[in-house]
Design a protein around this motif. Structure first.
Motif, PDB file in Angstrom:
ATOM      1  N   PRO A  16      18.827 -35.555  11.402  1.00  0.00           N
ATOM      2  CA  PRO A  16      18.096 -34.677  10.489  1.00  0.00           C
ATOM      3  C   PRO A  16      18.640 -33.249  10.530  1.00  0.00           C
ATOM      4  O   PRO A  16      18.857 -32.683  11.601  1.00  0.00           O
ATOM      5  CB  PRO A  16      16.654 -34.756  11.011  1.00  0.00           C
ATOM      6  CG  PRO A  16      16.569 -36.119  11.618  1.00  0.00           C
ATOM      7  CD  PRO A  16      17.917 -36.342  12.258  1.00  0.00           C
ATOM      8  N   THR A  17      18.872 -32.693   9.363  1.00  0.00           N
ATOM      9  CA  THR A  17      19.536 -31.396   9.235  1.00  0.00           C
ATOM     10  C   THR A  17      18.714 -30.496   8.323  1.00  0.00           C
ATOM     11  O   THR A  17      18.285 -30.918   7.246  1.00  0.00           O
ATOM     12  CB  THR A  17      20.944 -31.580   8.649  1.00  0.00           C
ATOM     13  OG1 THR A  17      21.711 -32.431   9.502  1.00  0.00           O
ATOM     14  CG2 THR A  17      21.646 -30.239   8.504  1.00  0.00           C
ATOM     15  N   ARG A  18      18.510 -29.257   8.747  1.00  0.00           N
ATOM     16  CA  ARG A  18      17.715 -28.318   7.959  1.00  0.00           C
ATOM     17  C   ARG A  18      18.605 -27.599   6.954  1.00  0.00           C
ATOM     18  O   ARG A  18      19.719 -27.189   7.249  1.00  0.00           O
ATOM     19  CB  ARG A  18      17.020 -27.313   8.869  1.00  0.00           C
ATOM     20  CG  ARG A  18      16.067 -26.383   8.123  1.00  0.00           C
ATOM     21  CD  ARG A  18      15.017 -25.813   9.039  1.00  0.00           C
ATOM     22  NE  ARG A  18      14.075 -26.842   9.449  1.00  0.00           N
ATOM     23  CZ  ARG A  18      13.018 -27.199   8.721  1.00  0.00           C
ATOM     24  NH1 ARG A  18      12.777 -26.620   7.562  1.00  0.00           N
ATOM     25  NH2 ARG A  18      12.193 -28.121   9.161  1.00  0.00           N
ATOM     26  N   VAL A  19      18.080 -27.487   5.731  1.00  0.00           N
ATOM     27  CA  VAL A  19      18.752 -26.765   4.658  1.00  0.00           C
ATOM     28  C   VAL A  19      17.772 -25.757   4.056  1.00  0.00           C
ATOM     29  O   VAL A  19      16.549 -25.877   4.218  1.00  0.00           O
ATOM     30  CB  VAL A  19      19.289 -27.722   3.576  1.00  0.00           C
ATOM     31  CG1 VAL A  19      20.520 -28.469   4.073  1.00  0.00           C
ATOM     32  CG2 VAL A  19      18.214 -28.717   3.128  1.00  0.00           C
ATOM     33  N   TYR A  20      18.321 -24.777   3.326  1.00  0.00           N
ATOM     34  CA  TYR A  20      17.549 -23.620   2.884  1.00  0.00           C
ATOM     35  C   TYR A  20      17.911 -23.239   1.450  1.00  0.00           C
ATOM     36  O   TYR A  20      18.945 -23.634   0.924  1.00  0.00           O
ATOM     37  CB  TYR A  20      17.851 -22.400   3.771  1.00  0.00           C
ATOM     38  CG  TYR A  20      17.651 -22.601   5.240  1.00  0.00           C
ATOM     39  CD1 TYR A  20      16.506 -22.123   5.887  1.00  0.00           C
ATOM     40  CD2 TYR A  20      18.607 -23.256   6.025  1.00  0.00           C
ATOM     41  CE1 TYR A  20      16.317 -22.286   7.251  1.00  0.00           C
ATOM     42  CE2 TYR A  20      18.423 -23.433   7.387  1.00  0.00           C
ATOM     43  CZ  TYR A  20      17.282 -22.951   7.992  1.00  0.00           C
ATOM     44  OH  TYR A  20      17.103 -23.121   9.345  1.00  0.00           O
ATOM     45  N   HIS A  21      17.052 -22.433   0.855  1.00  0.00           N
ATOM     46  CA  HIS A  21      17.372 -21.761  -0.403  1.00  0.00           C
ATOM     47  C   HIS A  21      16.577 -20.463  -0.428  1.00  0.00           C
ATOM     48  O   HIS A  21      15.616 -20.295   0.337  1.00  0.00           O
ATOM     49  CB  HIS A  21      17.024 -22.624  -1.604  1.00  0.00           C
ATOM     50  CG  HIS A  21      17.980 -22.457  -2.760  1.00  0.00           C
ATOM     51  ND1 HIS A  21      18.707 -21.307  -2.981  1.00  0.00           N
ATOM     52  CD2 HIS A  21      18.332 -23.311  -3.766  1.00  0.00           C
ATOM     53  CE1 HIS A  21      19.467 -21.458  -4.056  1.00  0.00           C
ATOM     54  NE2 HIS A  21      19.261 -22.668  -4.548  1.00  0.00           N
ATOM     55  N   ILE A  22      16.973 -19.537  -1.290  1.00  0.00           N
ATOM     56  CA  ILE A  22      16.267 -18.266  -1.381  1.00  0.00           C
ATOM     57  C   ILE A  22      16.067 -17.875  -2.844  1.00  0.00           C
ATOM     58  O   ILE A  22      16.841 -18.263  -3.719  1.00  0.00           O
ATOM     59  CB  ILE A  22      16.993 -17.121  -0.634  1.00  0.00           C
ATOM     60  CG1 ILE A  22      18.298 -16.732  -1.348  1.00  0.00           C
ATOM     61  CG2 ILE A  22      17.277 -17.511   0.801  1.00  0.00           C
ATOM     62  CD1 ILE A  22      18.950 -15.492  -0.762  1.00  0.00           C
ATOM     63  N   ALA A  23      15.005 -17.126  -3.098  1.00  0.00           N
ATOM     64  CA  ALA A  23      14.751 -16.554  -4.414  1.00  0.00           C
ATOM     65  C   ALA A  23      14.663 -15.041  -4.290  1.00  0.00           C
ATOM     66  O   ALA A  23      14.126 -14.507  -3.311  1.00  0.00           O
ATOM     67  CB  ALA A  23      13.456 -17.116  -5.006  1.00  0.00           C
ATOM     68  N   LEU A  24      15.166 -14.364  -5.314  1.00  0.00           N
ATOM     69  CA  LEU A  24      15.199 -12.906  -5.379  1.00  0.00           C
ATOM     70  C   LEU A  24      14.296 -12.437  -6.521  1.00  0.00           C
ATOM     71  O   LEU A  24      13.755 -13.267  -7.263  1.00  0.00           O
ATOM     72  CB  LEU A  24      16.644 -12.440  -5.599  1.00  0.00           C
ATOM     73  CG  LEU A  24      17.687 -12.986  -4.607  1.00  0.00           C
ATOM     74  CD1 LEU A  24      19.096 -12.582  -5.033  1.00  0.00           C
ATOM     75  CD2 LEU A  24      17.383 -12.499  -3.200  1.00  0.00           C
ATOM     76  N   PRO A  25      14.111 -11.138  -6.726  1.00  0.00           N
ATOM     77  CA  PRO A  25      13.291 -10.675  -7.851  1.00  0.00           C
ATOM     78  C   PRO A  25      13.786 -11.182  -9.193  1.00  0.00           C
ATOM     79  O   PRO A  25      13.012 -11.331 -10.136  1.00  0.00           O
ATOM     80  CB  PRO A  25      13.392  -9.146  -7.760  1.00  0.00           C
ATOM     81  CG  PRO A  25      13.701  -8.876  -6.328  1.00  0.00           C
ATOM     82  CD  PRO A  25      14.552 -10.017  -5.884  1.00  0.00           C
ATOM     83  N   GLN A  26      15.075 -11.424  -9.312  1.00  0.00           N
ATOM     84  CA  GLN A  26      15.668 -12.064 -10.473  1.00  0.00           C
ATOM     85  C   GLN A  26      16.877 -12.853  -9.994  1.00  0.00           C
ATOM     86  O   GLN A  26      17.423 -12.572  -8.924  1.00  0.00           O
ATOM     87  CB  GLN A  26      16.081 -11.019 -11.514  1.00  0.00           C
ATOM     88  CG  GLN A  26      17.092 -10.007 -11.020  1.00  0.00           C
ATOM     89  CD  GLN A  26      17.234  -8.848 -11.973  1.00  0.00           C
ATOM     90  OE1 GLN A  26      16.722  -7.768 -11.746  1.00  0.00           O
ATOM     91  NE2 GLN A  26      17.939  -9.071 -13.075  1.00  0.00           N
ATOM     92  N   GLN A  27      17.255 -13.853 -10.757  1.00  0.00           N
ATOM     93  CA  GLN A  27      18.369 -14.665 -10.293  1.00  0.00           C
ATOM     94  C   GLN A  27      19.647 -13.836 -10.224  1.00  0.00           C
ATOM     95  O   GLN A  27      19.887 -12.973 -11.060  1.00  0.00           O
ATOM     96  CB  GLN A  27      18.595 -15.869 -11.195  1.00  0.00           C
ATOM     97  CG  GLN A  27      19.453 -16.911 -10.496  1.00  0.00           C
ATOM     98  CD  GLN A  27      20.108 -17.878 -11.452  1.00  0.00           C
ATOM     99  OE1 GLN A  27      20.411 -17.546 -12.581  1.00  0.00           O
ATOM    100  NE2 GLN A  27      20.323 -19.096 -10.981  1.00  0.00           N
TER     101      GLN A  27
END
Length: 250
Positions: free
Chosen positions: A176-187
């Protein structure tokens, strides 16, 4: 320090049903745990764990960057697992922007799935696209897209579409491997390890593809926005936005 607790399980449960929602929202499916951190109303970080459908449209928001990915921030390079809401990341279009939301989940190998490619990672070898592009080997998740081209012709391309067996490889994690994503005020386009990666955006057709009932559940994963317009406009088009959304129906 990584604030996300390890999550290894996915639980089979009936999905929401509605006569007025698309087929994707009506079919029975699997749910999984998602970890999120975000800036709350008083601009301090808040951390939350929730259970939601294990659907491509949900998982794409949590599965772009592998552990160890170095993002360019105003304080220097920062590994994705150490990033915190409120930190400033460098972007191509707008300079430093604050991280408003971080999503994380586990990719569990060899779990039966309709789309097994969603449990595979992409490894890009150092210097594959030129000196320092990337600086070191880079692991990306199935939700990652890279910016290709310049100016009005620039477009986000899925990392999986760049697999060539010659410096860009697809792999199944051994554990099992952890992955991520992020959001900003605008893309925007994030600078990471010498490459340019897409910050999260749900895309232009999310509401009609999900239907109202599933859309409410989807938006509950993003406490920093109240509706889809909170993500702002897309910085660049995607090569597969229509194709990928259609695939999510089946």
């Amino acid at each position: 320090m990584n604030k996300f607790a390890p999550v290894f399980d996915a639980v089979t449960r009936p999905s929401l049903t509605s006569r007025n929602t698309p087929a994707m929202a009506r079919r029975p499916g699997v749910t999984r745990r998602y970890d999120i951190s975000f800036l709350n109303d008083d601009m301090t970080p808040e951390f939350r764990q929730t259970v939601a459908p294990s659907l491509p449209s949900f998982e794409a928001a949590f599965s772009a960057f592998g552990r160890g990915l170095l993002l360019s921030t105003s304080q220097g390079p920062c590994a994705i697992e150490d990033l915190q809401p409120g930190m400033l990341v460098e972007t191509v279009e707008h300079g430093p922007l604050p991280v408003q939301w971080i999503g994380s989940m586990q990719i569990i190998p060899n779990v039966p799935a309709d789309r097994p490619e969603l449990s595979r990672l992409v490894r890009i070898m150092a210097d594959r696209f030129g000196i320092g592009r990337p600086v070191v080997d880079m692991i990306l998740g199935p939700g990652a897209r890279l910016l290709q081209g310049e100016g009005p012709d620039a477009i986000y391309v899925p990392a999986q579409d760049m697999v060539d067996g010659d410096g860009v490889f697809q792999l199944t994690p051994p554990a099992p491997t952890r992955v991520y994503h992020i959001a900003l005020p605008q893309q925007a386009t994030i600078l990471a390890g010498g490459l340019q990666l897409e910050s999260y955006h749900p895309g232009p057709h999310r509401a009609e593809m999900l239907g109202p009932e599933m859309l409410r559940l989807y938006l509950s994963l993003f406490p920093h926005v109240t509706n889809l317009s909170g993500f702002g406009s897309m910085a660049h088009p995607r090569t597969d936005s229509t194709h990928q959304l259609q695939a999510e129906l089946y």
